[in-house]
Design a protein around this motif. Structure first.
Motif, PDB file in Angstrom:
ATOM      1  N   ILE A   1       0.797  -1.143  -0.027  1.00  0.00           N
ATOM      2  CA  ILE A   1      -0.005  -0.026   0.038  1.00  0.00           C
ATOM      3  C   ILE A   1       0.856   1.269  -0.014  1.00  0.00           C
ATOM      4  CG2 ILE A   1      -1.770   1.219   1.228  1.00  0.00           C
ATOM      5  CD1 ILE A   1      -2.589  -1.413   2.300  1.00  0.00           C
ATOM      6  N   ARG A   2       0.449   2.178  -0.764  1.00  0.00           N
ATOM      7  CA  ARG A   2       1.442   3.495  -0.984  1.00  0.00           C
ATOM      8  C   ARG A   2       0.745   4.474  -0.057  1.00  0.00           C
ATOM      9  NH1 ARG A   2       0.798   5.654  -6.377  1.00  0.00           N
ATOM     10  NH2 ARG A   2      -1.170   4.644  -6.653  1.00  0.00           N
ATOM     11  N   LEU A   3       1.822   5.034   0.592  1.00  0.00           N
ATOM     12  CA  LEU A   3       1.506   6.208   1.677  1.00  0.00           C
ATOM     13  C   LEU A   3       1.554   7.556   0.860  1.00  0.00           C
ATOM     14  CD1 LEU A   3       3.172   5.017   4.893  1.00  0.00           C
ATOM     15  CD2 LEU A   3       0.931   4.600   4.009  1.00  0.00           C
ATOM     16  N   ARG A   4       0.475   8.499   1.081  1.00  0.00           N
ATOM     17  CA  ARG A   4       0.469   9.718   0.540  1.00  0.00           C
ATOM     18  C   ARG A   4      -0.119  10.851   1.623  1.00  0.00           C
ATOM     19  NH1 ARG A   4       3.155   7.681  -2.259  1.00  0.00           N
ATOM     20  NH2 ARG A   4       2.915   7.326  -4.800  1.00  0.00           N
ATOM     21  N   THR A   5       0.900  11.838   2.025  1.00  0.00           N
ATOM     22  CA  THR A   5       0.702  12.825   3.137  1.00  0.00           C
ATOM     23  C   THR A   5      -0.051  13.688   2.529  1.00  0.00           C
ATOM     24  OG1 THR A   5       2.689  13.819   2.595  1.00  0.00           O
ATOM     25  CG2 THR A   5       2.729  12.201   4.339  1.00  0.00           C
ATOM     26  N   ASN A   6      -1.308  14.460   3.130  1.00  0.00           N
ATOM     27  CA  ASN A   6      -1.916  15.505   2.607  1.00  0.00           C
ATOM     28  C   ASN A   6      -2.383  16.352   3.939  1.00  0.00           C
ATOM     29  OD1 ASN A   6      -3.803  17.164   1.872  1.00  0.00           O
ATOM     30  ND2 ASN A   6      -5.063  15.616   0.590  1.00  0.00           N
ATOM     31  N   PRO A   7      -1.754  17.345   3.951  1.00  0.00           N
ATOM     32  CA  PRO A   7      -2.000  18.411   5.150  1.00  0.00           C
ATOM     33  C   PRO A   7      -3.280  18.823   5.463  1.00  0.00           C
ATOM     34  CG  PRO A   7      -0.054  19.269   3.983  1.00  0.00           C
ATOM     35  CD  PRO A   7      -0.784  18.116   2.967  1.00  0.00           C
TER      36      PRO A   7
ATOM     37  N   TYR B   1      -7.563   9.511   7.874  1.00  0.00           N
ATOM     38  CA  TYR B   1      -7.095   8.521   7.059  1.00  0.00           C
ATOM     39  C   TYR B   1      -8.004   7.887   5.935  1.00  0.00           C
ATOM     40  CZ  TYR B   1      -3.227   8.221  10.675  1.00  0.00           C
ATOM     41  OH  TYR B   1      -2.036   8.280  11.378  1.00  0.00           O
ATOM     42  N   LEU B   2      -7.655   7.698   4.853  1.00  0.00           N
ATOM     43  CA  LEU B   2      -7.989   7.223   3.682  1.00  0.00           C
ATOM     44  C   LEU B   2      -7.733   6.246   2.682  1.00  0.00           C
ATOM     45  CD1 LEU B   2     -11.019   7.557   2.228  1.00  0.00           C
ATOM     46  CD2 LEU B   2      -9.771   9.404   0.831  1.00  0.00           C
ATOM     47  N   LEU B   3      -8.134   5.104   2.642  1.00  0.00           N
ATOM     48  CA  LEU B   3      -7.676   4.130   1.884  1.00  0.00           C
ATOM     49  C   LEU B   3      -8.564   3.990   0.643  1.00  0.00           C
ATOM     50  CD1 LEU B   3      -5.613   1.729   1.804  1.00  0.00           C
ATOM     51  CD2 LEU B   3      -7.339   0.058   2.932  1.00  0.00           C
TER      52      LEU B   3
ATOM     53  N   ALA C   1       2.518   4.271  12.621  1.00  0.00           N
ATOM     54  CA  ALA C   1       2.056   3.414  13.474  1.00  0.00           C
ATOM     55  C   ALA C   1       0.528   3.411  13.189  1.00  0.00           C
ATOM     56  CB  ALA C   1       2.169   3.601  15.236  1.00  0.00           C
ATOM     57  N   ARG C   2      -0.153   4.680  13.102  1.00  0.00           N
ATOM     58  CA  ARG C   2      -1.542   4.991  13.028  1.00  0.00           C
ATOM     59  C   ARG C   2      -1.857   4.298  11.652  1.00  0.00           C
ATOM     60  NH1 ARG C   2      -2.398  10.675  15.584  1.00  0.00           N
ATOM     61  NH2 ARG C   2      -1.863  10.302  17.843  1.00  0.00           N
ATOM     62  N   ALA C   3      -0.958   4.699  10.528  1.00  0.00           N
ATOM     63  CA  ALA C   3      -1.278   4.382   9.330  1.00  0.00           C
ATOM     64  C   ALA C   3      -1.408   2.965   9.073  1.00  0.00           C
ATOM     65  CB  ALA C   3      -0.327   4.812   8.279  1.00  0.00           C
ATOM     66  N   GLU C   4      -0.257   1.951   9.570  1.00  0.00           N
ATOM     67  CA  GLU C   4      -0.376   0.388   9.654  1.00  0.00           C
ATOM     68  C   GLU C   4      -1.500   0.042  10.502  1.00  0.00           C
ATOM     69  OE1 GLU C   4       3.356  -0.490  11.381  1.00  0.00           O
ATOM     70  OE2 GLU C   4       4.675  -0.338   9.155  1.00  0.00           O
ATOM     71  N   LYS C   5      -2.083   0.414  11.544  1.00  0.00           N
ATOM     72  CA  LYS C   5      -2.942   0.004  12.065  1.00  0.00           C
ATOM     73  C   LYS C   5      -4.432   0.459  11.344  1.00  0.00           C
ATOM     74  CE  LYS C   5      -5.817   0.708  16.379  1.00  0.00           C
ATOM     75  NZ  LYS C   5      -5.982   1.202  17.704  1.00  0.00           N
ATOM     76  N   PHE C   6      -4.616   1.212  10.646  1.00  0.00           N
ATOM     77  CA  PHE C   6      -5.812   1.676   9.873  1.00  0.00           C
ATOM     78  C   PHE C   6      -5.788   0.827   8.703  1.00  0.00           C
ATOM     79  CE2 PHE C   6      -8.001   3.694   6.389  1.00  0.00           C
ATOM     80  CZ  PHE C   6      -9.105   4.331   7.005  1.00  0.00           C
ATOM     81  N   ALA C   7      -4.614   0.650   8.264  1.00  0.00           N
ATOM     82  CA  ALA C   7      -4.443  -0.260   6.925  1.00  0.00           C
ATOM     83  C   ALA C   7      -5.120  -1.897   7.328  1.00  0.00           C
ATOM     84  CB  ALA C   7      -2.859  -0.362   6.304  1.00  0.00           C
ATOM     85  N   ARG C   8      -4.561  -2.335   8.669  1.00  0.00           N
ATOM     86  CA  ARG C   8      -4.749  -3.507   9.006  1.00  0.00           C
ATOM     87  C   ARG C   8      -6.392  -3.820   9.287  1.00  0.00           C
ATOM     88  NH1 ARG C   8       0.391  -3.268  11.777  1.00  0.00           N
ATOM     89  NH2 ARG C   8      -0.748  -2.204  13.537  1.00  0.00           N
ATOM     90  N   GLN C   9      -6.974  -2.682  10.004  1.00  0.00           N
ATOM     91  CA  GLN C   9      -8.289  -2.827  10.230  1.00  0.00           C
ATOM     92  C   GLN C   9      -9.193  -2.841   8.909  1.00  0.00           C
ATOM     93  OE1 GLN C   9      -8.520   0.795  12.646  1.00  0.00           O
ATOM     94  NE2 GLN C   9      -8.296  -0.136  14.490  1.00  0.00           N
ATOM     95  N   ASN C  10      -8.630  -2.313   7.918  1.00  0.00           N
ATOM     96  CA  ASN C  10      -9.471  -2.162   6.421  1.00  0.00           C
ATOM     97  C   ASN C  10      -9.034  -3.010   5.563  1.00  0.00           C
ATOM     98  OD1 ASN C  10     -11.378   0.156   6.957  1.00  0.00           O
ATOM     99  ND2 ASN C  10      -9.446   0.725   7.968  1.00  0.00           N
TER     100      ASN C  10
END
Length: 245
Positions: free
Chosen positions: A25-31, A36-38, A58-67
């Motif tokens: 999963i690619r990560l993209r930051t957006n101020p 978080y949006l997948l 850590a939060r990004a990985e947690k969100f990805a695992r949850q979804n």
């Protein structure tokens, strides 16, 4: 840049491990993002996770695992999904077979060679019933193969299987309950036989070691010496199998 000075920069991607696949999963930051949006871009460039202001790895990985189950389902629903219609290719036991309608309303599905010598599945019934019939047939084939291999491995270690079920699972290839019941994904019938054999051995090994300790992996490799290569194959190809049926 949304990250404060001194805060560790995010990597350009993460890999979420499931028991079936390693999903990149690619990560993209957006101020300007508030959460978080997948998503799956229309350009088919692969899953993207947007990280909001103040977000971290850590939060990004947690969100990805949850979804992750949602993501796998969306990947299955993409236009290149193979629905088992006449003319589609199905990798039965790792070998592509073309689905051919026999034109007969009754009869059993059989595997053989088409007129061009290409491996084929001959399927009777009306065209709109063929996807359901192929799916049911593949599940039966998976149950037969998995039962045979699991019983061989269980006999090797002197353990008893109390039941075997075949299901449409999304995040794991198999599971073992404490009461000795084993459950498997029917899509294992699409993989080469040594991959199915590895998963059968993996779950049988849990009848003796209900964990993933070093002792468990030693037992797994005793039952299925191809364990290391099979694990790599599933990580690299497992997600592709979810695109069928």
């Amino acid at each position: 840049m949304l990250l404060r000075a001194g805060k560790k920069a995010l990597p350009d991607h993460i890999e979420i491990e499931t028991e079936t696949d390693a999903v990149r999963i690619r990560l993209r930051t957006n101020p300007r993002a508030q959460r978080y949006l997948l998503r799956l871009p229309a350009d088919r460039s692969g899953p993207v996770l947007t990280v909001p202001k103040g977000g971290n790895l850590a939060r990004a990985e947690k969100f990805a695992r949850q979804n992750i189950n949602w993501l796998i389902e969306r990947l299955q629903d993409r236009p290149d999904h193979v629905a088992f219609r006449p003319g589609d290719l199905v990798p039965l036991r790792g070998t592509d077979h073309v689905i051919l309608a026999t034109g007969k309303l009754r009869g059993l599905i059989s595997a053989g060679e088409g007129e061009d010598g290409y491996p084929a599945l001959f399927v009777p019934g009306a065209d709109d019933h063929i996807p359901r019939r192929v799916t049911s047939w593949l599940k039966d084939q998976a149950r037969k193969d998995l039962t045979q291999r699991a019983e061989v491995h269980a006999k090797t270690i002197g353990r008893k299987i109390t039941g075997i079920s075949v299901r449409d699972t999304k995040s794991r290839w198999g599971s073992c309950a404490s009461n000795g019941r084993l459950s498997f994904s029917w899509r294992l019938i699409l993989a080469p036989p040594d991959i199915l054999d590895y998963v059968a051995a993996h779950e049988v090994a849990h009848l003796q070691e209900m964990n993933h300790s070093a002792r468990f992996w030693r037992l797994c490799e005793q039952l299925a010496p191809q364990t290391p290569s099979a694990r790599i194959w599933l990580k690299e190809n497992g997600l592709h199998l979810h695109g069928f049926g």
